[in-house]
Scaffold this active site. Structure first.
Site, mmCIF file in Angstrom:
data_model
loop_
_atom_site.group_PDB
_atom_site.id
_atom_site.type_symbol
_atom_site.label_atom_id
_atom_site.label_comp_id
_atom_site.label_asym_id
_atom_site.label_seq_id
_atom_site.Cartn_x
_atom_site.Cartn_y
_atom_site.Cartn_z
ATOM 1 N N ASP A 117 0.836 -1.196 0.000
ATOM 2 C CA ASP A 117 0.000 0.000 0.000
ATOM 3 C C ASP A 117 0.878 1.256 0.000
ATOM 4 O OD1 ASP A 117 -1.950 2.016 0.576
ATOM 5 O OD2 ASP A 117 -3.175 0.538 1.632
ATOM 6 N N VAL A 148 -7.186 6.179 -4.041
ATOM 7 C CA VAL A 148 -7.191 5.832 -2.623
ATOM 8 C C VAL A 148 -7.304 4.316 -2.468
ATOM 9 C CG1 VAL A 148 -8.029 8.064 -1.805
ATOM 10 C CG2 VAL A 148 -9.677 6.309 -2.470
ATOM 11 N N THR A 149 -7.178 3.839 -1.247
ATOM 12 C CA THR A 149 -6.866 2.430 -0.987
ATOM 13 C C THR A 149 -7.972 1.453 -1.358
ATOM 14 O OG1 THR A 149 -5.310 3.020 0.757
ATOM 15 C CG2 THR A 149 -6.242 0.804 0.842
ATOM 16 N N PHE A 150 -9.146 1.588 -0.768
ATOM 17 C CA PHE A 150 -10.178 0.582 -1.013
ATOM 18 C C PHE A 150 -10.614 0.538 -2.475
ATOM 19 C CE2 PHE A 150 -12.278 -1.344 2.918
ATOM 20 C CZ PHE A 150 -11.097 -1.371 3.624
ATOM 21 N N HIS A 208 -7.680 -1.155 -4.526
ATOM 22 C CA HIS A 208 -7.497 -2.581 -4.271
ATOM 23 C C HIS A 208 -8.615 -3.401 -4.907
ATOM 24 C CE1 HIS A 208 -4.302 -1.671 -1.338
ATOM 25 N NE2 HIS A 208 -3.924 -2.908 -1.599
#
Length: 408
Positions: free
Chosen positions: A41, A75-77, A80
């Site tokens: 991440d 951004v992360t969610f 992913h």
């Protein structure tokens, strides 16, 4: 699109994996490769150039690698889930780390009830669900979405996220799965590290603390490689190492104050910072649009229906009425939540160099020394499906018939 597709095909050209010699405890010439999808991440693409990642750099040098464009917002969610569904956030439904759904309410990455509710995730099908449907065992050592029974399916093995779990312990859990008998061992495994992102936020991308986090994860990757070698599995494992986005340096001096643009009481802020999602309070729509829409120094704001097409965002009902994008390195926030020290952020324009993620493929059949260009995160899921030899839903990435030349 054609040049990007053709470029990836040439760069990732694989030999017939089914006939690749392997070294394994139960050697069988027709065994498919083991596939490990590893996410670091917040690992910016140019972190590989700093001379502090001997294990990652070796894998990149021996395999195929290049910077990868994340989806917007970076951004992360959302990213992913893009990596494992092949869909942009607007199409898979996870449009932010925080978001609002008219039926389900509010989602945030720290909301356990929301994170484990499949209804948030069911707009997309992650690669582990496609694999399990095809009879392929999977395991997820942390990955956004993996704690929910998406479309009624879970990985064979999965672990509840624990940020306090050290990187080496995460590797050891994966190696424990590799110790299972061949008929119980997962063919697809995910592994996730968050410390580089965490330190990047706290201290910035160029801080010594971030460099130490990079070294730590690199050492864990080395531990994974040595563990696979000790088990005789390294030669039949394809490592696909990615990140979800990069990181940009922020500062208290580079802030646009929401309060100076609009009365905060006139808006509902879903989240703010590098990218800002907000909704006007009922009855104040005209006031909010008049104040926000358009361009000003270091900030652009659009109605959701007017977001530039290259961002592939705005059709999903979970996207807020107004979306604002800050210039990389700048923050859009209220005076009630000030930026108090230098640090780092992401979420910016996904074409920004600071947001570029990494991609490394290494293992049986991967052409050594390939350098990729114009790679997009939506291309990863079809690549994984081909490695696994399974059918997966068509996404926004490279077409299946084109990718057919890249694997068995």
């Amino acid at each position: 699109m054609f040049s990007r597709v053709a470029g990836l095909c040439l760069a990732l050209l694989l030999t017939a994996c089914a006939s690749t010699p392997v070294v394994a405890p139960e050697p069988r010439g027709d065994e498919p490769p083991l596939v490990m999808l590893v996410s670091i991440d917040g690992f910016r693409a140019d972190y590989l150039d700093r001379g502090i990642t001997p294990h990652l750099s070796r894998l990149a040098g021996e395999g195929a690698t290049g910077p990868m464009r994340p989806s917007f917002p970076s951004v992360t969610f959302p990213n992913h889930y893009t990596l494992v569904t092949g869909l942009h956030p607007d199409h898979h439904g996870i449009v932010g780390n925080n978001m609002i759904d008219a039926e389900l309410g509010r989602f945030s990455l720290g909301n356990k009830q929301a994170v484990t509710d499949r209804r948030w995730w069911d707009q997309g099908e992650p690669i582990w669900v496609s694999a399990e449907k095809a009879g392929v065992k999977t395991a997820t050592m942390f990955w956004p979405g993996s704690e929910a029974d998406i479309r009624g399916v879970r990985p064979t093995y999965w672990t509840t996220f624990d940020q306090g779990m050290p990187g080496d312990a995460r590797v050891d859990r994966v190696l424990q799965w590799m110790d299972l008998p061949a008929d119980q061992r997962p063919q697809l495994t995910t592994l996730y590290f968050d410390i580089v992102d965490t330190q990047g936020h706290h201290y910035g991308p160029d801080a010594p603390e971030t460099a130490e986090a990079i070294r730590s994860v690199d050492a864990s990757i080395g531990r994974l490689v040595e563990g696979l070698k000790a088990r005789g599995l390294y030669e039949r494992t394809v490592l696909v190492i990615v990140s979800d986005h990069g990181m940009a340096a922020t500062s208290p001096e580079r802030v646009t104050w929401i309060d100076d643009v609009i009365d905060p009481a006139a808006i509902q802020i879903v989240y703010s910072g590098a990218v800002t999602f907000l909704n006007p309070v009922a009855g104040r729509e005209a006031e909010v649009e008049a104040a926000l829409l358009g361009s000003r120094p270091h900030l652009d704001c659009w109605r959701k229906s007017e977001i530039p097409a290259r961002f592939v965002l705005g059709s999903n009902p979970r996207v807020s009425a107004i979306v604002c994008a800050s210039e990389p390195g700048w923050t859009f926030t209220t005076k009630a939540r000030p930026v108090t020290k230098p640090g780092g952020a992401h979420g910016y324009d996904n074409f920004s160099a600071d947001m570029a993620a990494i991609f490394i493929a290494h293992g049986p059949g991967v052409v050594q020394g390939r350098r990729l260009t114009d790679l997009d995160s939506v291309d990863v899921q079809p690549f994984l499906a081909r490695l696994l030899g399974i059918d997966a839903p068509r996404g926004d990435g490279l077409a299946e018939d084109t990718l057919a030349v890249t694997t068995r």
